[in-house]
Scaffold this motif. Structure first.
Motif, PDB file in Angstrom:
ATOM      1  N   ASP A 153      11.238  -9.094   1.814  1.00 35.68           N
ATOM      2  CA  ASP A 153      10.115  -9.934   1.409  1.00 35.68           C
ATOM      3  C   ASP A 153      10.540 -10.764   0.200  1.00 35.68           C
ATOM      4  OD1 ASP A 153       7.526 -10.816   1.241  1.00 35.68           O
ATOM      5  OD2 ASP A 153       6.625  -8.854   0.889  1.00 35.68           O
ATOM      6  N   ARG A 154       9.567 -11.503  -0.337  1.00 30.75           N
ATOM      7  CA  ARG A 154       9.833 -12.234  -1.565  1.00 30.75           C
ATOM      8  C   ARG A 154       8.840 -11.783  -2.625  1.00 30.75           C
ATOM      9  NH1 ARG A 154      10.711 -18.162   1.148  1.00 30.75           N
ATOM     10  NH2 ARG A 154      12.966 -18.220   0.919  1.00 30.75           N
ATOM     11  N   PRO A 155       9.250 -11.827  -3.913  1.00 28.09           N
ATOM     12  CA  PRO A 155       8.311 -11.428  -4.957  1.00 28.09           C
ATOM     13  C   PRO A 155       7.141 -12.406  -5.034  1.00 28.09           C
ATOM     14  CG  PRO A 155      10.323 -12.322  -5.932  1.00 28.09           C
ATOM     15  CD  PRO A 155      10.549 -12.230  -4.464  1.00 28.09           C
ATOM     16  N   SER A 156       5.952 -11.887  -5.393  1.00 25.27           N
ATOM     17  CA  SER A 156       4.803 -12.780  -5.456  1.00 25.27           C
ATOM     18  C   SER A 156       4.100 -12.726  -6.807  1.00 25.27           C
ATOM     19  CB  SER A 156       3.802 -12.446  -4.352  1.00 25.27           C
ATOM     20  OG  SER A 156       3.261 -11.166  -4.572  1.00 25.27           O
ATOM     21  N   HIS A 157       4.714 -12.017  -7.748  1.00 31.36           N
ATOM     22  CA  HIS A 157       4.121 -11.882  -9.084  1.00 31.36           C
ATOM     23  C   HIS A 157       5.281 -11.646 -10.039  1.00 31.36           C
ATOM     24  CE1 HIS A 157       1.708  -9.946 -12.325  1.00 31.36           C
ATOM     25  NE2 HIS A 157       0.686 -10.608 -11.805  1.00 31.36           N
ATOM     26  N   ILE A 158       5.133 -12.096 -11.282  1.00 35.51           N
ATOM     27  CA  ILE A 158       6.238 -11.949 -12.236  1.00 35.51           C
ATOM     28  C   ILE A 158       6.480 -10.480 -12.565  1.00 35.51           C
ATOM     29  CG2 ILE A 158       6.921 -12.390 -14.619  1.00 35.51           C
ATOM     30  CD1 ILE A 158       5.635 -15.074 -14.475  1.00 35.51           C
ATOM     31  N   LEU A 159       5.390  -9.760 -12.778  1.00 32.74           N
ATOM     32  CA  LEU A 159       5.531  -8.386 -13.247  1.00 32.74           C
ATOM     33  C   LEU A 159       5.394  -7.358 -12.123  1.00 32.74           C
ATOM     34  CD1 LEU A 159       5.734  -7.498 -16.271  1.00 32.74           C
ATOM     35  CD2 LEU A 159       3.409  -6.665 -15.961  1.00 32.74           C
ATOM     36  N   VAL A 160       4.582  -7.677 -11.165  1.00 32.86           N
ATOM     37  CA  VAL A 160       4.337  -6.756 -10.044  1.00 32.86           C
ATOM     38  C   VAL A 160       4.726  -7.513  -8.769  1.00 32.86           C
ATOM     39  CG1 VAL A 160       2.686  -5.091  -9.135  1.00 32.86           C
ATOM     40  CG2 VAL A 160       2.241  -6.162 -11.340  1.00 32.86           C
ATOM     41  N   PRO A 161       6.022  -7.609  -8.496  1.00 36.70           N
ATOM     42  CA  PRO A 161       6.458  -8.480  -7.393  1.00 36.70           C
ATOM     43  C   PRO A 161       5.837  -8.131  -6.046  1.00 36.70           C
ATOM     44  CG  PRO A 161       8.324  -7.714  -8.683  1.00 36.70           C
ATOM     45  CD  PRO A 161       7.139  -6.956  -9.178  1.00 36.70           C
ATOM     46  N   ALA A 162       5.379  -6.865  -5.882  1.00 36.74           N
ATOM     47  CA  ALA A 162       4.797  -6.471  -4.593  1.00 36.74           C
ATOM     48  C   ALA A 162       3.277  -6.377  -4.683  1.00 36.74           C
ATOM     49  CB  ALA A 162       5.383  -5.124  -4.156  1.00 36.74           C
ATOM     50  N   ILE A 163       2.676  -7.170  -5.556  1.00 38.49           N
ATOM     51  CA  ILE A 163       1.223  -7.094  -5.779  1.00 38.49           C
ATOM     52  C   ILE A 163       0.445  -7.416  -4.506  1.00 38.49           C
ATOM     53  CG2 ILE A 163       0.855  -9.509  -6.491  1.00 38.49           C
ATOM     54  CD1 ILE A 163      -0.909  -8.405  -8.788  1.00 38.49           C
ATOM     55  N   HIS A 164       1.074  -8.128  -3.588  1.00 43.65           N
ATOM     56  CA  HIS A 164       0.389  -8.527  -2.354  1.00 43.65           C
ATOM     57  C   HIS A 164       0.379  -7.397  -1.323  1.00 43.65           C
ATOM     58  CE1 HIS A 164       4.665  -9.351  -2.088  1.00 43.65           C
ATOM     59  NE2 HIS A 164       4.606  -9.391  -0.773  1.00 43.65           N
ATOM     60  N   ARG A 165       1.027  -6.281  -1.619  1.00 45.79           N
ATOM     61  CA  ARG A 165       1.070  -5.144  -0.685  1.00 45.79           C
ATOM     62  C   ARG A 165       0.098  -4.050  -1.124  1.00 45.79           C
ATOM     63  NH1 ARG A 165       3.854  -6.569   3.841  1.00 45.79           N
ATOM     64  NH2 ARG A 165       5.961  -7.259   3.390  1.00 45.79           N
ATOM     65  N   ASN A 166      -0.552  -3.424  -0.176  1.00 46.90           N
ATOM     66  CA  ASN A 166      -1.370  -2.263  -0.543  1.00 46.90           C
ATOM     67  C   ASN A 166      -0.593  -0.986  -0.226  1.00 46.90           C
ATOM     68  OD1 ASN A 166      -1.627  -1.741   2.190  1.00 46.90           O
ATOM     69  ND2 ASN A 166      -3.586  -2.810   2.354  1.00 46.90           N
ATOM     70  N   ARG A 167      -1.203   0.153  -0.544  1.00 49.83           N
ATOM     71  CA  ARG A 167      -0.471   1.426  -0.447  1.00 49.83           C
ATOM     72  C   ARG A 167      -0.036   1.753   0.979  1.00 49.83           C
ATOM     73  NH1 ARG A 167      -3.808   5.744  -2.148  1.00 49.83           N
ATOM     74  NH2 ARG A 167      -5.609   4.525  -2.742  1.00 49.83           N
ATOM     75  N   ALA A 168      -0.904   1.439   1.931  1.00 50.33           N
ATOM     76  CA  ALA A 168      -0.564   1.763   3.326  1.00 50.33           C
ATOM     77  C   ALA A 168       0.635   0.925   3.786  1.00 50.33           C
ATOM     78  CB  ALA A 168      -1.772   1.495   4.221  1.00 50.33           C
ATOM     79  N   GLU A 169       0.663  -0.313   3.356  1.00 50.39           N
ATOM     80  CA  GLU A 169       1.796  -1.171   3.735  1.00 50.39           C
ATOM     81  C   GLU A 169       3.094  -0.642   3.113  1.00 50.39           C
ATOM     82  OE1 GLU A 169       0.321  -5.711   4.105  1.00 50.39           O
ATOM     83  OE2 GLU A 169      -0.342  -4.746   2.264  1.00 50.39           O
ATOM     84  N   ILE A 170       2.983  -0.195   1.847  1.00 48.66           N
ATOM     85  CA  ILE A 170       4.179   0.312   1.157  1.00 48.66           C
ATOM     86  C   ILE A 170       4.693   1.578   1.859  1.00 48.66           C
ATOM     87  CG2 ILE A 170       5.025   1.290  -1.014  1.00 48.66           C
ATOM     88  CD1 ILE A 170       2.882  -0.551  -2.398  1.00 48.66           C
ATOM     89  N   ARG A 171       3.769   2.467   2.229  1.00 45.64           N
ATOM     90  CA  ARG A 171       4.174   3.691   2.951  1.00 45.64           C
ATOM     91  C   ARG A 171       4.923   3.326   4.236  1.00 45.64           C
ATOM     92  NH1 ARG A 171      -0.578   5.900   5.781  1.00 45.64           N
ATOM     93  NH2 ARG A 171      -0.042   4.011   6.922  1.00 45.64           N
ATOM     94  N   ASP A 172       4.418   2.357   4.961  1.00 50.55           N
ATOM     95  CA  ASP A 172       5.064   1.956   6.214  1.00 50.55           C
ATOM     96  C   ASP A 172       6.465   1.397   5.970  1.00 50.55           C
ATOM     97  OD1 ASP A 172       2.783   2.760   7.424  1.00 50.55           O
ATOM     98  OD2 ASP A 172       1.947   0.742   7.736  1.00 50.55           O
ATOM     99  N   ILE A 173       6.583   0.593   4.901  1.00 56.07           N
ATOM    100  CA  ILE A 173       7.904   0.026   4.577  1.00 56.07           C
ATOM    101  C   ILE A 173       8.875   1.155   4.225  1.00 56.07           C
ATOM    102  CG2 ILE A 173       9.160  -1.365   2.870  1.00 56.07           C
ATOM    103  CD1 ILE A 173       6.694  -3.195   2.732  1.00 56.07           C
ATOM    104  N   PHE A 174       8.427   2.086   3.396  1.00 56.27           N
ATOM    105  CA  PHE A 174       9.296   3.208   3.005  1.00 56.27           C
ATOM    106  C   PHE A 174       9.739   3.998   4.239  1.00 56.27           C
ATOM    107  CE2 PHE A 174       8.123   4.029  -1.755  1.00 56.27           C
ATOM    108  CZ  PHE A 174       8.552   2.758  -2.053  1.00 56.27           C
TER     109      PHE A 174
END
Ligand code: SF4
Length: 489
Positions: A153-174
């Protein structure tokens, strides 16, 4: 857009097109609203705790602006201090040169893996891609950057680059990706924050323990002592900065501060503005090398990549004072609805809208100075008082000039603005137009409002209602009543 500078993403659509698409993504908007709202509230609470917050902001602004005026001097002092402390300084004019330097340094160690931390500037130069071309794998160790890297993916925030992802999406990516990069996600991984953090910790630990080379960014560097600093919340930075044998720091030249004492101001401004914390959980500082302690080989790559050109613009250069806290993103109504990807740049949000066009040239990011409502919330939030609305307006004028210089066909909006400029600069023409305005407006108005007009003004009036001009202009009223002294009716 451009291939000479990686600050903007090749092939990204212009902001209005990308924003339209982003606005249709309700999940994205929910994720953003939740995340920015939480950080915003925390920031307001902790900044209100300090009686001298405004004085700190003023001090930060003054320090940054003074440093930028004598940047060459402070950079030379920094080089001397780092060299004296056992480090080595390299100068990179652009992304290609910085990538060549870092790649050569990594290859000289014989390693094929590096761990990375605090690496916005390496995103700017697309270092990971450059290293991959030379057979070197770069592993992001910041949790949010790890999520972005694993998700391709690409970062979408300076400090929280994955701010556009929620927890369920992160679990799936992991679950899907971790195994391809190293230690897989634990069986039955849930989307509880604690479980996700533990999965990342286990995955990264084996990389930290194996890595012989680290690449970092820097939040600050003090010219008098040669001390470089990184602040972070997770401890991944501390691991990267202390365990490997070789440390390569890539730093934009604007990050230098005249003296170590100046950190007193910025180490208060940054954590409160960025994560809404009183202080950063981890503040790592290093000065050259120390025998038997930490990396024994330290390289500091000082990156220009459009910064010197930005410095020439006395209005626009204030963007270089940015300490990347991201407060302006979190308060921006445009960012909150579109997210960072719509900006098509490594630097999104209000600061991206003013920094990116200057780093790459306005002709390569001409929609970004218009990606704002000019509401001023970013200016109010900025801990170093960068007048972002002022720079936006300044850059808008530059975009118009650049188009005019290229001789492009003027837009209907440009023609209307030209006519307005001519009328507003002539009292005679203005009076004539004012006399005609009321009867003409009545012909196209409904219930006292001018709405959707046909023809070239259609796009503008479709989304804006305008009141019908009054029968008598102020100037006519003034003449008739001598400023109200003879009564008015
Ligand atoms: S412009 Fe100001 S508010 Fe925005 S990231 Fe930079 S320092 Fe923070």
């Amino acid at each position: 857009m451009t291939d000479s500078n990686n600050v903007v993403w090749l092939g990204a659509p212009s902001f209005p097109d990308a924003a339209r698409e982003a606005l249709a993504d309700t999940q994205l908007r929910t994720n953003l609203r939740k995340a920015t709202g939480t950080i915003r509230d925390k920031r307001l609470a902790v900044t209100a705790e300090l009686d001298d917050w405004e004085q700190l902001r003023t001090a930060g602004k003054a320090l940054k602006r003074r440093t930028l005026r004598h940047l060459d001097h402070h950079l030379v002092r920094l080089e001397e201090a780092v060299t004296k402390a056992g480090g080595q300084v390299h100068w990179a004019a652009d992304a290609a040169e910085a990538n060549r330097i870092v790649t050569a340094l990594v290859k000289a160690t014989g390693q094929t893996e590096v761990v990375k931390v605090k690496s916005m500037v390496t995103q700017e130069i697309a270092l990971n891609e450059a290293l991959a071309e030379e057979g070197v794998s770069a592993y992001e160790t910041d949790l949010a950057e790890l999520i972005v890297q694993l998700g391709d993916d690409r970062p979408s925030h300076i400090l929280v680059p994955a701010i556009h992802r929620n927890r369920a999406e992160i679990r799936d990516i992991f679950r899907r990706e971790m195994g391809k990069w190293g230690r897989p996600a634990p069986e039955g991984l849930t989307d509880r924050p604690r479980d996700l953090a533990e999965a990342a910790r286990l995955h990264l630990r084996e990389k930290f323990l194996r890595a012989k080379v680290a690449v970092s960014g820097a939040n600050f560097a003090a010219a008098d002592t040669g001390t470089v600093g990184v602040v972070e919340s997770e401890g991944n930075g501390r691991m990267c900065l202390t365990l490997p044998e070789t440390l390569i720091t890539v730093m934009g030249i604007e990050k230098v501060l005249p003296s170590f004492e100046d950190l007193e101001v910025f180490l208060q401004l940054l954590p409160r503005s960025s994560t809404g914390e009183r202080m950063n959980p981890y503040t790592s500082m290093w000065t050259g090398t120390t025998e038997g302690d930490g990396p024994q080989d330290f390289h500091l790559v000082l990156l220009d990549n459009g910064r010197t050109a930005t410095l020439k613009d006395t209005v626009g250069r204030q963007a270089l004072a940015c300490i990347r806290c991201s407060a302006c993103l979190n308060v921006c109504p445009v960012y909150e609805r579109t997210g960072g990807h719509a900006y098509g740049s490594v630097y999104p949000g209000p600061i991206g809208a003013v920094l990116t066009p200057q780093l790459v040239g306005v002709e390569h990011a001409e929609s970004l100075p218009f990606a704002s409502t000019l509401c001023g919330a970013c200016y109010d939030a900025c801990p170093v008082k960068i007048n972002i609305p002022e720079v936006l307006v300044h850059l808008r004028a530059e975009v118009v000039e650049a188009k005019r210089a290229k001789g492009r066909v003027p837009t209907p909006e440009a023609l209307v603005m030209k006519a307005a400029a001519s009328v507003l600069s002539s009292p005679v023409k203005l009076s004539a137009v004012q006399r005609l305005a009321h009867p003409a407006a009545r012909l196209v108005s409904r219930r006292g409002t001018i709405g959707n007009l046909p023809g070239p003004l259609g796009r503008w009036t479709r989304t804006r209602d305008t009141a019908v001009p009054p029968k008598e202009s102020l100037r006519a009223w003034w003449r008739r009543t001598r400023g109200g002294r003879e009564g008015s009716k």
